[in-house]
Design an enzyme around this catalytic site. Structure first.
Site, PDB file in Angstrom:
ATOM      1  N   GLU A 125      -2.856  12.479 -14.434  1.00 26.64           N
ATOM      2  CA  GLU A 125      -2.738  12.003 -15.876  1.00 26.64           C
ATOM      3  C   GLU A 125      -3.711  10.643 -15.805  1.00 26.64           C
ATOM      4  OE1 GLU A 125      -1.501  13.000 -18.508  1.00 26.64           O
ATOM      5  OE2 GLU A 125      -0.370  14.668 -17.777  1.00 26.64           O
ATOM      6  N   GLU A 252      -9.005  20.646 -18.204  1.00 28.54           N
ATOM      7  CA  GLU A 252      -9.087  22.050 -18.553  1.00 28.54           C
ATOM      8  C   GLU A 252      -9.705  22.608 -19.927  1.00 28.54           C
ATOM      9  OE1 GLU A 252      -5.696  21.239 -20.168  1.00 28.54           O
ATOM     10  OE2 GLU A 252      -6.418  20.681 -18.427  1.00 28.54           O
TER      11      GLU A 252
END
Length: 370
Positions: A125, A252
């Protein structure tokens, strides 16, 4: 003040220098060098000591089986390592790993065994969505994250060029696609990148189908494969908008567009970071356009011209995505008894440095004169 990374001895063998971050070369991620690093004297003989890697937080958070199987099934060149979730084993483990934010206690759960024990911070993150590590000053000496200045660079994806261009059969990637833009997004508010405002403005000029909690269309997690096939079949463009604009943060989302034949439209990382990580002319960067309106006009142009649209898929002849195997690299490096000693003065100030992220002016395009 940003934390300084220390390497001892300062003048390391050139063989090890290629495995470590180089402030003078921010685009060098060292993944290839680390993947092919085998310590001198190492062999796959059974008498090699097994190095223990303790993952704090439990299997339900890491999704890795205990034991050695992972290192064999992943195809690690150096595989004499074993994962454990046992806290007692963690106290004496060769590597102790804490994931930030979900597996990171407020303060260290125990003192380090010795200076030789590796404590590693792992993060996927961005800094705004991770917790403070001020209680860990002087504890972490390795880092694993998407940032290229981490010790173990672990990007969401990695593109690698073929040794030679491949000749692929012709395919019209626009054939049968009747819809324009798809966007899958559930986090509508806790974002710093300005993506919601930009998307809403872009939607005034071109059709965008928004799936998830932020839109009117639905795609269940259990049907994610079907949803991606739908993108490949029906849509020409895919919004790969990140929730933060942070150093090296490409997720992604970008890869989904590329793999499923929809041109990704990117917002998040710096323009040069996208150019370094992605094949040329495979994506569209919002920063290249004065406003969402100008971007929409360009998308309409591509939608009406199959030849121009298909130019964005030439990259498939030049390279592909590869596995980066970060745990294989950890195993290799911890087995190298000659590997330099590394430590951070303050890993929190390195990770949460002011330069790590920027809060984009969410209306930077409003004053554009057409």
């Amino acid at each position: 003040m940003e934390s300084s990374l220390h390497v001892y001895p300062q003048s390391v063998d050139s063989r090890y220098g290629k495995l470590l971050p180089d402030p003078a070369d921010p685009v060098n991620d060292r993944i290839y060098e680390q993947l092919h690093h085998v310590p001198i004297g190492y062999s796959n003989k059974s008498n090699i000591k097994i190095k223990t890697i303790y993952l704090h937080g439990g299997k339900n958070q890491w999704f890795i089986e205990e034991g050695r199987d992972f290192f064999f099934t992943t195809g690690c060149k150096v595989n004499h390592c074993s994962f454990t979730y046992n806290r007692q084993e963690g106290r004496t483990a060769d590597v102790v790993v804490f994931g930030n934010p979900y597996q990171l206690p407020f303060r260290p759960p125990w003192p380090r065994k010795s200076q030789k024990q590796i404590w590693m911070m792992s993060a996927l993150e961005t800094p705004p969505h991770t917790t403070s590590m001020r209680k860990y000053i002087g504890h972490f000496n390795w880092t694993m994250s998407y940032r290229t200045d981490s010790i173990i660079v672990s990007p969401y994806f990695k593109y690698e060029a073929f040794p030679e261009k491949k000749v692929l059969p012709y395919k019209n990637h626009a054939a049968g696609k009747k819809k324009k833009v798809a966007w899958f997004v559930t986090n509508c508010f806790n974002v710093e990148s300005g993506r919601m405002e930009y998307a809403k403005e872009l939607q005034k000029y071109i059709d965008i189908d928004i799936f998830g909690g932020c839109g009117t269309k639905r795609c269940r997690k259990s049907e994610w494969d079907k949803c991606r096939q739908m993108v490949q079949r029906d849509y020409k463009f895919y919004l790969a908008f990140e929730n933060s604009k942070c150093k090296d943060y490409l997720t992604e989302k970008v890869q989904t567009g590329l793999l499923y034949d929809a041109i990704p439209i990117v917002l998040g990382a710096a323009t040069w970071e996208y150019a370094n990580a992605l094949p040329a002319h495979s994506y569209i960067d919002v920063e290249d356009f004065k406003s969402p309106k100008h971007l929409a006009e360009y998308l309409q142009k591509l939608d009406e011209n199959d030849d121009l649209f298909n130019e964005y898929f030439r990259w498939k002849s030049y390279g592909t995505f590869v596995e980066t195997k970060p745990w294989c690299r950890v195993c290799s490096m911890v087995h190298d008894e000659s590997f330099p000693t590394i430590w951070y003065d303050n890993v929190d100030s390195w990770w949460h440095a002011k330069s790590a992220c920027i809060k984009k002016d969410t209306h930077w395009w409003y004053n554009v004169v057409d």
